[in-house]
Structures are given as C-alpha cells and as structure tokens.
Design a protein around this motif. Structure first.
Motif, PDB file in Angstrom:
ATOM      1  N   CYS A 124       0.839  -1.189   0.000  1.00 44.85           N
ATOM      2  CA  CYS A 124       0.000   0.000   0.000  1.00 44.85           C
ATOM      3  C   CYS A 124       0.883   1.250   0.000  1.00 44.85           C
ATOM      4  N   SER A 125       0.434   2.269  -0.686  1.00 44.98           N
ATOM      5  CA  SER A 125       1.239   3.493  -0.735  1.00 44.98           C
ATOM      6  C   SER A 125       0.363   4.672  -0.334  1.00 44.98           C
ATOM      7  N   ILE A 126       0.857   5.416   0.617  1.00 42.66           N
ATOM      8  CA  ILE A 126       0.093   6.541   1.143  1.00 42.66           C
ATOM      9  C   ILE A 126       0.904   7.816   0.984  1.00 42.66           C
ATOM     10  N   LEU A 127       0.271   8.831   0.414  1.00 42.08           N
ATOM     11  CA  LEU A 127       0.956  10.114   0.222  1.00 42.08           C
ATOM     12  C   LEU A 127       0.572  11.048   1.359  1.00 42.08           C
ATOM     13  N   ILE A 128       1.574  11.651   1.980  1.00 43.21           N
ATOM     14  CA  ILE A 128       1.313  12.650   3.023  1.00 43.21           C
ATOM     15  C   ILE A 128       1.662  14.025   2.460  1.00 43.21           C
ATOM     16  N   ILE A 129       0.660  14.878   2.359  1.00 41.83           N
ATOM     17  CA  ILE A 129       0.916  16.241   1.903  1.00 41.83           C
ATOM     18  C   ILE A 129       0.945  17.141   3.132  1.00 41.83           C
ATOM     19  N   CYS A 130       2.016  17.875   3.305  1.00 41.99           N
ATOM     20  CA  CYS A 130       2.107  18.719   4.500  1.00 41.99           C
ATOM     21  C   CYS A 130       2.685  20.070   4.135  1.00 41.99           C
ATOM     22  N   CYS A 131       2.651  20.970   5.094  1.00 49.75           N
ATOM     23  CA  CYS A 131       3.244  22.284   4.836  1.00 49.75           C
ATOM     24  C   CYS A 131       4.696  22.279   5.304  1.00 49.75           C
TER      25      CYS A 131
END
Lengths: 130, 359
Positions: free
Chosen positions: A4-11
């Motif tokens: 599984c691949s999870i993208l974390i978008i953060c500042c």
C-alpha cells in the motif's frame, strides 16, 4: 497486501515532524503552505497510484499565513465529494491538524489509514499508474 | 536603524532597549502628537508616506516639514499606545484623578467602571485610589460599581483590603444615572439600590489613535476594535502579519503597565534581531495576459501584496508577498504562478514522489 502506498501532503512547517516519523510505505510532499493545495494535486496523487492521501497541516488558527489550513480543509471536503462521485471511498482521504510535537497523532492516523486500505484494496481507477 | 513609531511610554522603553542592544533607534511621531523628550534618541515629527522593502532592508519615506526624506531601516516597531477617548460627558475620569489631587473629597463617592473598552489597569487604579481616599477621609462612603471586578494576580489583595476598609463593591449591569441620582440593580440579589452621589468618577474608553493611518502606511491589518492585528501564534509574540514589523505595548491589546514594559522590550529585541537577518522570499508572479482582473487575489491575500495596476491587471508587490501560494491556488484564470509550486511543477512533484515510492 503489503504494497500500500500513502501520500502525506504537509506544509513546510510540518515537514520535519512528518519526515521524522519515517512511516513505511509513505511519500511526503511538502508545500510552502497548505493554502497552495488544490483539488488537482490530490486527484493527481490517486491517479498516480496512491492508495490514500493524508493532508497534514497546522492546528487551526496557527497557520503562519492565517488561512492555509482552513483552505486545505475546504479543498479536502470538495475532493472527497469528487472521489465518492467517481466511485472511490472518501475514507481514503483524511485531513489532520497536527502540531509539531504530536507526531503520535500522525502515526495513529497512518495506522488507521493502512487498515482502511487493507480493507478496501487498491482504488479502482481507470488508467491509474502503479 | 530601527524605526519606532509613537510617542508614548512603550516607545521610550523600546528605544531604550534598542540602544542597549547596540542598534540605533529612530522615533517617528505625528506632527500633532505630543511626546516625551529622550536625549539619546533621534525623534522626528512627520508622516510616513511609504514603507517598502523587506525585513532587514526597509526604505521609509517620511515627510518632515513638507520635505520628503528617505531612511534605511532594518525593522520597525509600532509603539502607538492606547489613549483615553475624549468623552462628551463632564464626569471626572480616572486618569484625571491620577493627575489631580482628589484626596480631600468627602460625602458619597461613586466610581463607575463600565466603559466598553477600558484600559486593563483601570480597575486596579480605581481600587488603589479608593483606598487612598478612604484612608484620608474615613467618613466618606465609596461605592465601586462594575459588572465584574477585574483585579489580577496579587492585586486581588488590594481588592480584599479595600473591602475590609469598608469600600462597597456593587456588581451591577443595569445602571441608570440621571441628574445626580443613580439607580443600580445589584445583579446577585436583584435588588434595586438608590444612591445619591456627591462625586462620580468614571473610567474612559481607550482607543489607539491614528491606527488606520499607520496600518495603511505599513500594510498591516487592524482588528475590528481598532487595535493592530497581532501575527498568528506561529510567528511568535509581538509580531504583526508583516515580516520585520513588530507591535508593542497597548497597540495590539489592552495590557497592564508591567506587561507593556515587557512587550516593548520584547519587540525591540526582536526588531534588532530581525534587522540583522535579512529575509529574501520568492514572490508570486502574474501572467498579465491570462489575468482577468477578477480581484480574487486582492481579496484573499492577508498581506496586501496583490493590487490592480494602471493596466487594469493584477500585480504582486515583491516586498509584501510571503510566498504562501494561496493566490496561486485560488486564481480562477491560473494566471498567478510561483516558482517551485506552479501547477505543472506541483504535478511533476506528485508524480516524482509516488514513482520513488513504487520503485
């Protein structure tokens, strides 16, 4: 299913916290502020084979630029509707108001997200690249 | 050089602190403003026409006696203090009893503390003054009428002392005052009390004078109550929303005298540090051909960076842009781009991080 691949978008401010959590099977995309996030970015991630996306911003009222995290929340709600419309569960997208010393919140959410992905499998997107 | 705006007490403390830290202060006051003389500090009387540049390298244009002079400053401290609003009633006010000697008053004295925007110290001053008057003349009756007694910290001891000395506190929200008679409803018991005062002392509403003028010159924002808007928590204390411009004293909120002192020193320290660390940020840019002049960017930007130029197109001021990317996102014509996070670059970035993950 271990891939599984999870993208974390953060500042920019949360980048260090997110990277230090060094979560497996995750990729990090840092933006100057979550005010920059738009629907296209999140949808692109799903198209490019992300199983889930976590948007991690500052605590409400704590954004250096005042409204970036509110903007992100609005955007996430909108994308969730779009995802439901095209037959992808909205559970795959989550927004988190993180504070830099509370990496545990992110880890918990990440584990939950992993379970969701395990339960639902890969999203069924036509032409998605994996 | 650090620009310090205002002529009040906090500007003195800030200037002092700037000198102590080894920088040069320049104090700016409006021509009609009164200010205290400080021997070591250069004070100019004038109006700020423009304030451009970035943290560490600001250019201030100041009109002094119809002559425009330019100053290079590293950072700015706004030390415009609250002042009592001139009231139209002829009641004696708290600040006037501080200046004049009312210790000899006798009979029934009412101190009425119900101003909408009082100074934070007004209740403490009232309690201390009441004790003083009572000590001088134990026969007089003193009432302090207020919805809530706001004495803080150790000043609660003064409040306790005042009660022991026989000063009567009435918690009332409904106060009627006409022709020498007062009708107040004590809110805990609901009883209506009639008082015939010989002397009424009121506290005054406070305002930050010329706040709108300064806010416009510095491109910073105001709260609805007329104070300067503090920067968000993550910017740290005493900041404004513009990098390199700091707020101190009662410019941003009501403070006690001690707190004012601390905040002035803090702002001075931060300003000196900021003036030595110049900040160069990227700026968003507008593609004028795509711009539809919809004003979206002008409305969403908290830093007043975008404006419509004489061509009728949006233009982003490099000095004010803090590169958050909000306008890039919200521009309906996608006319605004920003180095590093333009639409295409962001798309490629998403592709890249996910490709790395899948490999």
């Amino acid at each position: 299913m271990n891939d599984c691949s999870i993208l974390i978008i953060c500042c920019e401010k949360m980048k260090e916290t997110v990277e230090r959590a060094s979560l497996e099977n995750s990729a990090v995309l840092a933006l100057p502020c979550l005010g920059r996030i738009d629907e296209a970015v999140i949808l692109r991630a799903f198209r490019k084979g992300a199983d889930a996306v976590i948007v991690a911003g500052c605590v409400e009222g704590n954004c250096k630029y005042n409204s970036g995290n509110y903007q992100a929340r609005r955007c996430v709600n909108e994308v969730r509707d779009i995802l439901e419309e095209i037959g992808i569960s909205g559970e795959r997208l989550e927004i988190l108001n993180l504070s830099p010393n509370q990496a545990v919140d992110l880890v918990n959410l990440f584990e939950n997200m992993k379970e969701v992905v395990l339960r639902l499998g890969h999203p069924d997107i036509l032409g998605a690249e994996r | 050089m650090i620009l310090i705006v205002g002529g009040g007490k906090s500007s003195e403390i800030a200037a002092e602190e700037v000198i102590r830290q080894g920088a040069v202060p320049l104090r700016l006051v409006l021509p009609e403003e009164t200010f205290s003389f400080l021997p070591d500090v250069e004070t100019v009387k004038g109006r700020l026409l423009s304030f451009t540049g970035v943290q560490g390298n600001f250019q201030a244009e100041i009109e002094i006696d119809r002559e425009v002079k330019k100053f290079n400053v590293g950072a700015a401290v706004i030390a415009v203090d609250e002042t009592p609003k001139v009231s139209d009633t002829d009641c004696i006010t708290l600040s006037s009893i501080l200046e004049n000697n009312y210790l000899k008053c006798s009979g029934t004295i009412v101190i009425l503390l119900d101003a909408k925007k009082p100074s934070r110290a007004s209740h403490i001053v009232a309690v201390e003054k009441a004790i003083e008057i009572k000590d001088n003349n134990p026969d007089c009756r003193i009432y302090i009428i207020t919805p809530e007694v706001r004495t803080f910290g150790l000043d609660e001891l003064e409040y306790c002392k005042a009660q022991k000395k026989g000063i009567i506190f009435i918690r009332a929200e409904d106060i009627k005052h006409s022709s020498g008679k007062m009708k107040v409803t004590d809110s805990p018991s609901g009883k209506v009390l009639d008082i015939t005062p010989d002397l009424v002392i009121t506290d005054e509403e406070q305002e930050v004078k010329n706040a709108a003028l300064w806010a416009k010159a510095f491109s910073i924002n105001l709260y609805e109550d007329g104070h300067f808007r503090l920067g968000n928590v993550s910017r740290g204390p005493v900041t404004s929303m513009r990098n390199g411009v700091f707020l101190c004293g009662t410019a941003s909120r009501a403070l006690l005298p001690r707190e004012m002192d601390t905040s002035a020193r803090a702002a001075a320290t931060r300003a000196v540090t900021a003036s030595q660390t110049p900040l160069m940020l990227n700026s968003a840019e507008v593609d004028e051909e795509k711009c539809a002049s919809c004003m979206t960017c002008v409305r969403v930007c908290l830093f007043h960076a975008p404006s419509i130029n004489e061509k009728g197109k949006s233009e982003i001021c490099r000095d004010l842009c803090q590169s958050c990317g909000l306008c890039v996102n919200l521009c309906p014509a996608s006319a605004i781009s920003f180095k590093g996070v333009s639409r295409i670059e962001l798309r490629n970035a998403v592709d890249d991080v996910l490709r790395c993950l899948h490999e």
